[in-house]
Motif scaffolding. Sequence first.
Motif, PDB file in Angstrom:
ATOM      1  N   GLN A   1      -6.671  -5.640  -2.161  1.00  0.00           N
ATOM      2  CA  GLN A   1      -5.254  -5.995  -2.225  1.00  0.00           C
ATOM      3  C   GLN A   1      -4.924  -6.276  -3.692  1.00  0.00           C
ATOM      4  OE1 GLN A   1      -3.322  -5.943   0.418  1.00  0.00           O
ATOM      5  NE2 GLN A   1      -1.480  -6.827  -0.431  1.00  0.00           N
TER       6      GLN A   1
ATOM      7  N   TRP B   1      -5.755   0.688  -4.155  1.00  0.00           N
ATOM      8  CA  TRP B   1      -4.807  -0.135  -3.398  1.00  0.00           C
ATOM      9  C   TRP B   1      -4.225   0.583  -2.187  1.00  0.00           C
ATOM     10  CZ3 TRP B   1      -1.936  -1.421  -8.517  1.00  0.00           C
ATOM     11  CH2 TRP B   1      -2.656  -2.392  -9.219  1.00  0.00           C
TER      12      TRP B   1
ATOM     13  N   VAL C   1       1.627  -7.027  -7.292  1.00  0.00           N
ATOM     14  CA  VAL C   1       2.517  -6.707  -6.169  1.00  0.00           C
ATOM     15  C   VAL C   1       3.973  -6.836  -6.606  1.00  0.00           C
ATOM     16  CG1 VAL C   1       3.277  -7.446  -3.865  1.00  0.00           C
ATOM     17  CG2 VAL C   1       0.840  -7.352  -4.402  1.00  0.00           C
TER      18      VAL C   1
ATOM     19  N   GLU D   1      -6.600   1.667   3.172  1.00  0.00           N
ATOM     20  CA  GLU D   1      -6.558   0.535   4.110  1.00  0.00           C
ATOM     21  C   GLU D   1      -7.723  -0.419   3.888  1.00  0.00           C
ATOM     22  OE1 GLU D   1      -4.233  -0.594   6.163  1.00  0.00           O
ATOM     23  OE2 GLU D   1      -2.992   1.018   5.348  1.00  0.00           O
TER      24      GLU D   1
ATOM     25  N   ARG E   1       0.828  -1.210   0.000  1.00  0.00           N
ATOM     26  CA  ARG E   1       0.000   0.000   0.000  1.00  0.00           C
ATOM     27  C   ARG E   1       0.863   1.262   0.000  1.00  0.00           C
ATOM     28  NH1 ARG E   1      -5.077  -1.778   0.172  1.00  0.00           N
ATOM     29  NH2 ARG E   1      -5.591  -3.598   1.421  1.00  0.00           N
TER      30      ARG E   1
END
Length: 134
Positions: free
Chosen positions: A64, A57, A70, A60, A27
């Motif tokens: 994900q 992304w 990622v 919070e 994040r």
Amino acid sequence: MAVKAGNSKKLLPVAEAHRAALTLGVREVARRLNASLGGTLVSSLAGASDTKASHKWVKESGPQPRPEAVKRLNFAYEQWQRVAAAEGEHVARVWFIGASPWLGYDTPVNAIREDRLAEVSAAVQALVDDTFSG
């Protein structure tokens, strides 16, 4: 951070850039890339079809990113740090979106999205070292 002998460029070791990306969390990496490159480019290099994905992304409560996104985000942040340390943030931004001779005149954003990570890493190293063997 080491300084290259005979040159005013600051060099960020690959291991240090990698460690920073891993310790920040995805994040925060996305947030920093959004601030540096803009959300549309970050979503694009991560391979997201939604141009607003990178903004989601960073929240919070947001989704994900997929594992392959990622990987690309962390890699892009590592390369961003290396180029920005050596050339400055303005040059780093231009480098990410500009045609690169080290990538067959494709952009690093496209190359990262296509998982051509070894090529991008070599291009960053060539930029930092001021070498071109094209």
